[in-house]
Structure formats: structure tokens, C-alpha cells
Motif scaffolding. Sequence first.
Motif, PDB file in Angstrom:
ATOM      1  N   GLN A  14       0.855  -1.172   0.000  1.00 54.77           N
ATOM      2  CA  GLN A  14       0.000   0.000   0.000  1.00 54.77           C
ATOM      3  C   GLN A  14       0.901   1.235   0.000  1.00 54.77           C
ATOM      4  O   GLN A  14       2.021   1.214   0.523  1.00 54.77           O
ATOM      5  N   GLU A  15       0.424   2.290  -0.573  1.00 56.66           N
ATOM      6  CA  GLU A  15       1.177   3.543  -0.563  1.00 56.66           C
ATOM      7  C   GLU A  15       1.547   3.892   0.874  1.00 56.66           C
ATOM      8  O   GLU A  15       0.695   3.866   1.778  1.00 56.66           O
ATOM      9  N   GLY A  16       2.829   4.196   1.102  1.00 56.24           N
ATOM     10  CA  GLY A  16       3.290   4.532   2.439  1.00 56.24           C
ATOM     11  C   GLY A  16       3.791   3.368   3.269  1.00 56.24           C
ATOM     12  O   GLY A  16       4.381   3.561   4.328  1.00 56.24           O
ATOM     13  N   GLU A  17       3.577   2.139   2.777  1.00 55.20           N
ATOM     14  CA  GLU A  17       3.982   0.941   3.522  1.00 55.20           C
ATOM     15  C   GLU A  17       5.417   0.569   3.161  1.00 55.20           C
ATOM     16  O   GLU A  17       5.679   0.029   2.084  1.00 55.20           O
ATOM     17  N   SER A  18       6.359   0.804   4.041  1.00 55.76           N
ATOM     18  CA  SER A  18       7.776   0.555   3.771  1.00 55.76           C
ATOM     19  C   SER A  18       8.082  -0.939   3.742  1.00 55.76           C
ATOM     20  O   SER A  18       7.424  -1.733   4.429  1.00 55.76           O
ATOM     21  N   GLY A 103      14.776 -10.570 -10.672  1.00 54.94           N
ATOM     22  CA  GLY A 103      14.026  -9.346 -10.446  1.00 54.94           C
ATOM     23  C   GLY A 103      12.914  -9.496  -9.421  1.00 54.94           C
ATOM     24  O   GLY A 103      12.422 -10.608  -9.161  1.00 54.94           O
ATOM     25  N   THR A 104      12.513  -8.382  -8.828  1.00 51.27           N
ATOM     26  CA  THR A 104      11.343  -8.312  -7.953  1.00 51.27           C
ATOM     27  C   THR A 104      10.374  -7.318  -8.564  1.00 51.27           C
ATOM     28  O   THR A 104      10.740  -6.158  -8.793  1.00 51.27           O
ATOM     29  N   ARG A 105       9.152  -7.789  -8.829  1.00 51.35           N
ATOM     30  CA  ARG A 105       8.132  -6.909  -9.398  1.00 51.35           C
ATOM     31  C   ARG A 105       7.369  -6.263  -8.261  1.00 51.35           C
ATOM     32  O   ARG A 105       6.681  -6.930  -7.494  1.00 51.35           O
ATOM     33  N   LEU A 106       7.534  -4.941  -8.135  1.00 50.88           N
ATOM     34  CA  LEU A 106       6.911  -4.178  -7.051  1.00 50.88           C
ATOM     35  C   LEU A 106       5.672  -3.458  -7.557  1.00 50.88           C
ATOM     36  O   LEU A 106       5.723  -2.779  -8.575  1.00 50.88           O
ATOM     37  N   MET A 107       4.564  -3.630  -6.844  1.00 43.86           N
ATOM     38  CA  MET A 107       3.328  -2.921  -7.158  1.00 43.86           C
ATOM     39  C   MET A 107       2.898  -2.144  -5.925  1.00 43.86           C
ATOM     40  O   MET A 107       2.719  -2.739  -4.855  1.00 43.86           O
ATOM     41  N   VAL A 108       2.748  -0.836  -6.067  1.00 44.60           N
ATOM     42  CA  VAL A 108       2.341   0.026  -4.959  1.00 44.60           C
ATOM     43  C   VAL A 108       0.956   0.574  -5.247  1.00 44.60           C
ATOM     44  O   VAL A 108       0.751   1.285  -6.244  1.00 44.60           O
ATOM     45  N   LYS A 109       0.002   0.235  -4.394  1.00 45.51           N
ATOM     46  CA  LYS A 109      -1.390   0.663  -4.598  1.00 45.51           C
ATOM     47  C   LYS A 109      -1.654   1.963  -3.859  1.00 45.51           C
ATOM     48  O   LYS A 109      -1.202   2.133  -2.728  1.00 45.51           O
ATOM     49  N   PRO A 110      -2.408   2.874  -4.490  1.00 48.39           N
ATOM     50  CA  PRO A 110      -2.731   4.145  -3.816  1.00 48.39           C
ATOM     51  C   PRO A 110      -3.726   3.936  -2.681  1.00 48.39           C
ATOM     52  O   PRO A 110      -4.427   2.947  -2.638  1.00 48.39           O
TER      53      PRO A 110
END
Lengths: 110, 114
Positions: A14-18, A103-110
Motif C-alpha cells: 500500500q502507498e506509504g507501507e515501507s 528481479g522483484t516486481r513491485l506494485m504500490v497501490k494508492p
Amino acid sequence: EDQVTQSPEALRLQEGESSSLNCSYTVSGLRGLFWYRQDPGKGPEFLFTLYSAGEEKEKERLKATLTKKESFLHITAPKPEDSATYLCAVTSDAGNMLTFGGGTRLMVKP
Amino acid sequence: DAGVTQSPTHLIKTRGQQVTLRCSPKSGHDTVSWYQQALGQGPQFIFQYYEEEERQRGNFPDRFSGHQFPNYSSELNVNALLLGDSALYLCASSPGPTSGNTIYFGEGSWLTVV
């Protein structure tokens, strides 16, 4: 033979989740450990080079660290625009050719 | 400052044909490498050119060949194309062949073999 393993393969935040991405490596004589960002359909974009254990580098929300066996890419308070595949690679005494992890596929949700 | 440039960006070839891909390195760089990236995988090293000679080669058959010109630009040639050659071909450049030099990539050439 140089080997690089990245984990996890995919990461949803999630957006903001480190969080942190891991890169473990086996090489004969590490000369450099590289992190790249790759957007879909594009070439890898250079982020960092680390040369020795204990070294750290930062760029905006990203921080890369290196030990004798692995590297971490820490992402602090990620934004949706950080979504991409992050690639780790090494060069060694064998020469200046990169050996990549998957590779690591990163998806960040708003 | 121009980065690594590649052409063409996309191309479609028929099995058995030959293809040539082109690359201009980043300004100030004299060493060019080529990588193959299949979908969902990390790039695989094909070969490296420095001083117009092939210096190192990865685990690719002789169907893959290259050339470097006096202005440091480079070509990748693939003969007798197979369906499995479909991939993103990446050109990379660095300021010299010394291991540990930072390596910069172009946007790649997408090759589809049908």
C-alpha cells in the motif's frame, strides 16, 4: 559461476507501507553490486552501485545496503510511481559483464 | 548528454532470417555489451566489445555475432533466427572494460520471430 537470487518475486504494498527487497549472491571476487529499475517495455535504469560490505547509498525513497552475502533495497513510504521491476546484478573477477537475478516486481497501490 | 541509443525499437522477423540491431554508446563510453532479456526474466549477457574486438562472451551460440566500429558504436547480428530468439535485446555501455564500472542500458530492441 556467479549466481544472483532475488526475493520475493513479486511484492504488493500500500502507498506509504515501507518494505525491503533482497538480493543474495555468490561470486568469486565481487567487483560491484548494481541495482536497476525497469519499467514495462523499457531498458533497465541505473540506480546504485555498491562495492564493499557495509556500504550504503540513498536516492529519494530508496536505500541500498550491502553485506558479504546479500544486498537489500529498502523502500521508505513508497508511492504508486515506484511500481516497477527492480533488478539486482553483480560483476566479479570474471569480467565486467553483469549477472542478473530474476528481479522483484513491485506494485504500490494508492 | 545522450544516453545509450538503440535501433530499431521493434521488429518482426521470420524463422530462418537474419537480423541486425544497432547501438550507440553513452557519450564518453568506449565499451559496449549486448544482453538478451526474455519475458519475465533478468537480462542474459551475450558479449562485450572493446577496442573493436570481442572481449568476453556469454553462453550463446555462434549464430550471435557482433561488431564494434571506430566510433564505438556496435551491431548485433543474429543468423538463422529461431522462435526462441524472440526477446528484448539490450545494449549497454561503460567507460572501459574494467569490472566494477557502472553499466548503462539503452531502451532495447524488441525482436519477435514468427
